[in-house]
Design a protein around this motif. Structure first.
Motif, PDB file in Angstrom:
ATOM      1  N   LYS A  13      -6.885   7.115   3.806  1.00  0.00           N
ATOM      2  CA  LYS A  13      -5.618   7.305   3.656  1.00  0.00           C
ATOM      3  C   LYS A  13      -4.786   6.252   3.009  1.00  0.00           C
ATOM      4  O   LYS A  13      -3.877   6.477   2.813  1.00  0.00           O
ATOM      5  CB  LYS A  13      -4.945   7.722   5.097  1.00  0.00           C
ATOM      6  CG  LYS A  13      -5.744   8.990   5.691  1.00  0.00           C
ATOM      7  CD  LYS A  13      -5.752  10.160   4.960  1.00  0.00           C
ATOM      8  CE  LYS A  13      -6.362  11.046   5.993  1.00  0.00           C
ATOM      9  NZ  LYS A  13      -6.539  12.357   5.214  1.00  0.00           N
ATOM     10  N   VAL A  14      -5.199   5.013   2.730  1.00  0.00           N
ATOM     11  CA  VAL A  14      -4.635   3.966   2.173  1.00  0.00           C
ATOM     12  C   VAL A  14      -5.007   3.456   0.900  1.00  0.00           C
ATOM     13  O   VAL A  14      -6.101   3.411   0.552  1.00  0.00           O
ATOM     14  CB  VAL A  14      -4.931   2.728   3.195  1.00  0.00           C
ATOM     15  CG1 VAL A  14      -3.869   1.336   2.644  1.00  0.00           C
ATOM     16  CG2 VAL A  14      -4.423   2.897   4.765  1.00  0.00           C
ATOM     17  N   CYS A  67       0.809  -1.173   0.042  1.00  0.00           N
ATOM     18  CA  CYS A  67      -0.025   0.114   0.020  1.00  0.00           C
ATOM     19  C   CYS A  67       0.750   1.118  -0.085  1.00  0.00           C
ATOM     20  O   CYS A  67       2.158   1.127   0.167  1.00  0.00           O
ATOM     21  CB  CYS A  67      -0.975  -0.152   1.348  1.00  0.00           C
ATOM     22  SG  CYS A  67      -0.107   0.117   2.650  1.00  0.00           S
ATOM     23  N   VAL A  79       0.433   5.401   1.448  1.00  0.00           N
ATOM     24  CA  VAL A  79      -0.390   5.812   2.559  1.00  0.00           C
ATOM     25  C   VAL A  79      -0.124   7.597   2.467  1.00  0.00           C
ATOM     26  O   VAL A  79       1.112   7.850   2.532  1.00  0.00           O
ATOM     27  CB  VAL A  79      -0.055   5.543   3.943  1.00  0.00           C
ATOM     28  CG1 VAL A  79      -0.749   6.196   5.147  1.00  0.00           C
ATOM     29  CG2 VAL A  79      -0.100   4.118   4.360  1.00  0.00           C
TER      30      VAL A  79
END
Length: 243
Positions: free
Chosen positions: A226-227, A165, A167
């Motif tokens: 936020k991811v 991921c 962020v």
């Protein structure tokens, strides 16, 4: 010989493993244009490792760690020395007073640090800790009343443990280690991240509760919005556009 000439004439670039005489932890794969002069290669490395062009000597090793040549002529193109993907380019710093000498860039224990005891810091007024505690006491109950236990649950549908991921803010990269509610935090859903670099705040323990395992200062708990999950490989320390 034919494969080597084909790489010089066709690929136009080569990926070399870069190491440094003074910085033992300095090692990364870097792409270079075969048309770059040796001086340009040194200039590119100077901006990365701190060794000046004038103080830099370069050695080329093959994939069996046998020395191929010394890159002694700054005016020649890198391709003249016939490097291949996977070869190692070793930087030797000839300056005894260089910023890279003495271990300063690796051993932070050599740097004198200002410290203050926990007791003394707690007595001080006007600190960020005091401000944060005041704001939390004023807003925590009101905030919890506004947020439901299912807050942002829908955003977790495509996020699962093990996903790579990125962020925000900062486009920090890592791997998902936790997805769900966190009883020690505000209501709603949270995502636990293990960052690739020490950009976090903990090792997976938040307010006395362990949500996942990771190295110190690599862990963070963030909201799902936020991811972004996807193909986000670890960044090369010297990642930059090809020349």
């Amino acid at each position: 010989m034919a494969s080597r000439l084909q790489q010089v004439e066709g690929d136009k670039s080569v990926v070399l493993r870069v190491t440094h005489s003074n910085i033992k932890t300095f090692a990364s794969d870097v792409r270079f244009s075969l048309q770059m002069s040796v001086e340009s290669v040194k200039d590119k490395l100077w901006r990365k490792c701190g060794t000046s062009v004038e103080s830099m000597r370069l050695e080329l090793y093959d994939d069996t760690n046998s020395k191929v040549s010394d890159l002694t002529d700054n005016s020649r193109p890198l391709g003249f020395y016939s490097p291949l993907d996977g070869y190692r380019l070793h930087v030797i710093d000839l300056d005894p007073s260089s910023v890279t000498s003495g271990g300063w860039l690796e051993d932070t224990s050599l740097v004198e640090k200002y410290t203050i005891s926990e007791e003394e810091y707690s007595k001080r007024d006007g600190t960020f800790r005091k401000f944060k505690e005041k704001m939390q006491s004023q807003n925590s109950s009101a905030l919890e009343n506004k947020i439901s236990n299912n807050y942002m649950e829908d955003l977790c549908a495509n996020i699962k443990v093990g996903d790579r991921c990125e962020v925000d803010p900062g486009a920090k990269r890592g791997v998902v280690k936790f997805v769900g509610r966190a009883e020690s935090l505000a209501p709603g859903f949270w995502v636990g991240i293990q960052y690739d670099e020490p950009l976090g705040k903990h090792d997976g323990i938040v307010k006395g509760i362990r949500y996942f395992q990771c190295p110190p200062l690599r862990g963070a708990m963030v909201r799902p919005d936020k991811v972004k999950v996807g193909d986000y490989p670890e960044r090369d320390l010297f990642e930059e556009d090809e020349i």
